[in-house]
Design an enzyme around this catalytic site. Structure first.
Site, PDB file in Angstrom:
ATOM      1  N   GLU A 197      32.708  43.703  27.697  1.00  0.00           N
ATOM      2  CA  GLU A 197      33.448  42.962  28.743  1.00  0.00           C
ATOM      3  C   GLU A 197      33.296  43.791  30.023  1.00  0.00           C
ATOM      4  O   GLU A 197      32.613  43.391  30.950  1.00  0.00           O
ATOM      5  CB  GLU A 197      34.914  42.811  28.321  1.00  0.00           C
ATOM      6  CG  GLU A 197      35.812  42.149  29.371  1.00  0.00           C
ATOM      7  CD  GLU A 197      37.308  42.185  28.997  1.00  0.00           C
ATOM      8  OE1 GLU A 197      37.696  42.975  28.113  1.00  0.00           O
ATOM      9  OE2 GLU A 197      38.086  41.428  29.634  1.00  0.00           O
ATOM     10  N   ASP A 276      44.068  35.309  28.090  1.00  0.00           N
ATOM     11  CA  ASP A 276      45.476  35.541  28.444  1.00  0.00           C
ATOM     12  C   ASP A 276      45.915  34.475  29.447  1.00  0.00           C
ATOM     13  O   ASP A 276      46.066  34.758  30.644  1.00  0.00           O
ATOM     14  CB  ASP A 276      45.630  36.937  29.070  1.00  0.00           C
ATOM     15  CG  ASP A 276      45.112  38.031  28.152  1.00  0.00           C
ATOM     16  OD1 ASP A 276      45.835  38.414  27.223  1.00  0.00           O
ATOM     17  OD2 ASP A 276      43.954  38.480  28.354  1.00  0.00           O
TER      18      ASP A 276
HETATM   19  N1  HPA Z   1      40.248  42.828  27.004  1.00  0.00           N
HETATM   20  C1  HPA Z   1      40.747  43.790  26.259  1.00  0.00           C
HETATM   21  N2  HPA Z   1      41.993  43.778  25.809  1.00  0.00           N
HETATM   22  C2  HPA Z   1      42.772  42.760  26.119  1.00  0.00           C
HETATM   23  C3  HPA Z   1      42.314  41.728  26.895  1.00  0.00           C
HETATM   24  C4  HPA Z   1      40.982  41.754  27.356  1.00  0.00           C
HETATM   25  O1  HPA Z   1      40.466  40.866  28.057  1.00  0.00           O
HETATM   26  N3  HPA Z   1      43.347  40.867  27.025  1.00  0.00           N
HETATM   27  C5  HPA Z   1      44.393  41.365  26.332  1.00  0.00           C
HETATM   28  N4  HPA Z   1      44.043  42.521  25.786  1.00  0.00           N
HETATM   29 ZN    ZN Z   2      40.586  39.474  24.938  1.00  0.00          ZN
END
Ligand code: HPA
Ligand code: ZN
Length: 331
Positions: A197, A276
């Site tokens: 990510e 989220d």
């Molecule tokens: N990435 C990592 N951890 C997380 C995320 C995310 O997008 N959303 C909630 N915890």
């Molecule tokens: Zn996530």
């Protein structure tokens, strides 16, 4: 297109239950539990939803989660989310939760897990939404703490299907949790992990080779490695992508830059999810609609994304087949 998106059956596979807590409900729990938030009003809290990166978001997300104290809080906000899924024709959900975020401030593992799980059971019975729970280790904490958390999950195995890896990615590679995931696999848990990510593409390889994940959560940075792209397509390893989250956390500059369409065209099992939604102002259907607009997706692409979401789920073959048959009438 919006109509089409709304009516097709879909699965949500990348959703953090703590990330569904809307500010109004957060203030309701704050009052009920006598917890003080750093913000004085719903408007003030909502105006803080403006993030430059993953860490800024996580700091606020963990802060707001402090209003969740009793089992009924966990039940109530999970139920509120299930009602939203029902409105969007989401038929199956695999829900992440961060037990460590709550146990570290003195709330018991049972309070958290039972509250969420009871709401999921009612969601199945009253709304017809099937569901699984996936417990995420918080990767900014130690592997020892992850193993302690896993031991609690083992005690509650009948409620928890899988183990995932979430939280601050940079500096916390999958390799840090190799032993914890070995043990999770031996115990029969399904395995997923956030990778690629914000973190480098090597973390995706580590998640595959060391943790032996069945799905990658996000995985955007796979685009940097042709060999990895071929591997993902051949092995049909799903990537649970979250376009609006990527935009809100500055993983991409604009939705037009999102790789999902390229990935679909390469034969990768790409899916779209909301991550989220309370923080990123984007339900699952909003993610589909906004991505379709930005990338000029047609109904065939949308159909493929919904189909991938059902196929990438951990549902048993029979249940998967029923949903896929239902989807087929929209082909
Ligand atoms: N990435 C990592 N951890 C997380 C995320 C995310 O997008 N959303 C909630 N915890
Ligand atoms: Zn996530």
């Amino acid at each position: 297109m919006k109509d089409y998106i709304e009516k097709i059956p879909k699965a949500e596979l990348h959703i953090h239950i703590e990330g569904t807590l809307e500010p109004e409900l957060a203030f309701h729990f704050a009052k009920r539990n006598n917890v003080k938030l750093r913000y004085n009003s719903v408007e003030e809290l909502r105006s803080a939803y403006n993030f430059k990166n993953l860490q800024e978001f996580l700091d606020l997300y963990h802060e707001v989660s402090k209003v969740l104290v009793k089992e009924e809080d966990f039940y109530d906000f999970t139920w509120a989310y299930l009602e939203k899924l029902h409105e969007q024709n989401v038929r199956h959900v695999e829900l992440f939760y961060d037990s460590q975020s709550h146990t570290d401030r003195g709330v018991s593992f049972e309070t958290v897990t039972n509250g969420i799980y009871k709401a999921l059971q009612d969601g199945k019975e009253k709304l017809g939404i099937s569901s699984y729970l996936i417990l995420c280790f918080l990767r900014h904490l130690s592997e020892e703490e992850a193993i302690k958390t896993l031991d609690k999950a083992i005690e509650h195995k009948e409620k928890i299907l899988g183990i995932g890896l979430a939280s601050s990615e940079l500096g916390h590679p999958p390799s840090k949790f190799e032993r914890a995931f070995d043990k999770a696999r031996e115990e029969g848990f399904r395995i997923v992990a956030h990778a690629g990510e914000e973190g480098p593409l090597e973390y995706i390889w580590e998640a595959i080779n060391l943790l032996k994940v069945e799905r990658i959560d996000h995985g955007n940075r796979a685009m940097e490695d042709p060999e990895l792209l071929v591997h993902l397509a051949k092995s049909k390893t799903p990537l649970t992508l979250c376009p609006v989250s990527n935009l809100e956390l500055c993983v991409i500059e604009k939705l037009e830059d999102h790789p999902v369409k390229k990935m679909l065209d390469m034969g990768i099992m790409a899916t779209i999810h909301s991550d989220d939604p309370a923080y990123f102002k984007g339900s699952l259907n909003d993610n589909y609609v906004r991505t379709a607009e930005a990338l000029e997706l047609d109904e065939k692409d949308i159909y493929k994304l919904a189909k991938n979401s059902l196929e990438a789920s951990f549902l048993p073959e029979g249940e998967k087949r029923n949903l896929l048959d239902e989807l087929k009438s929209f082909e």
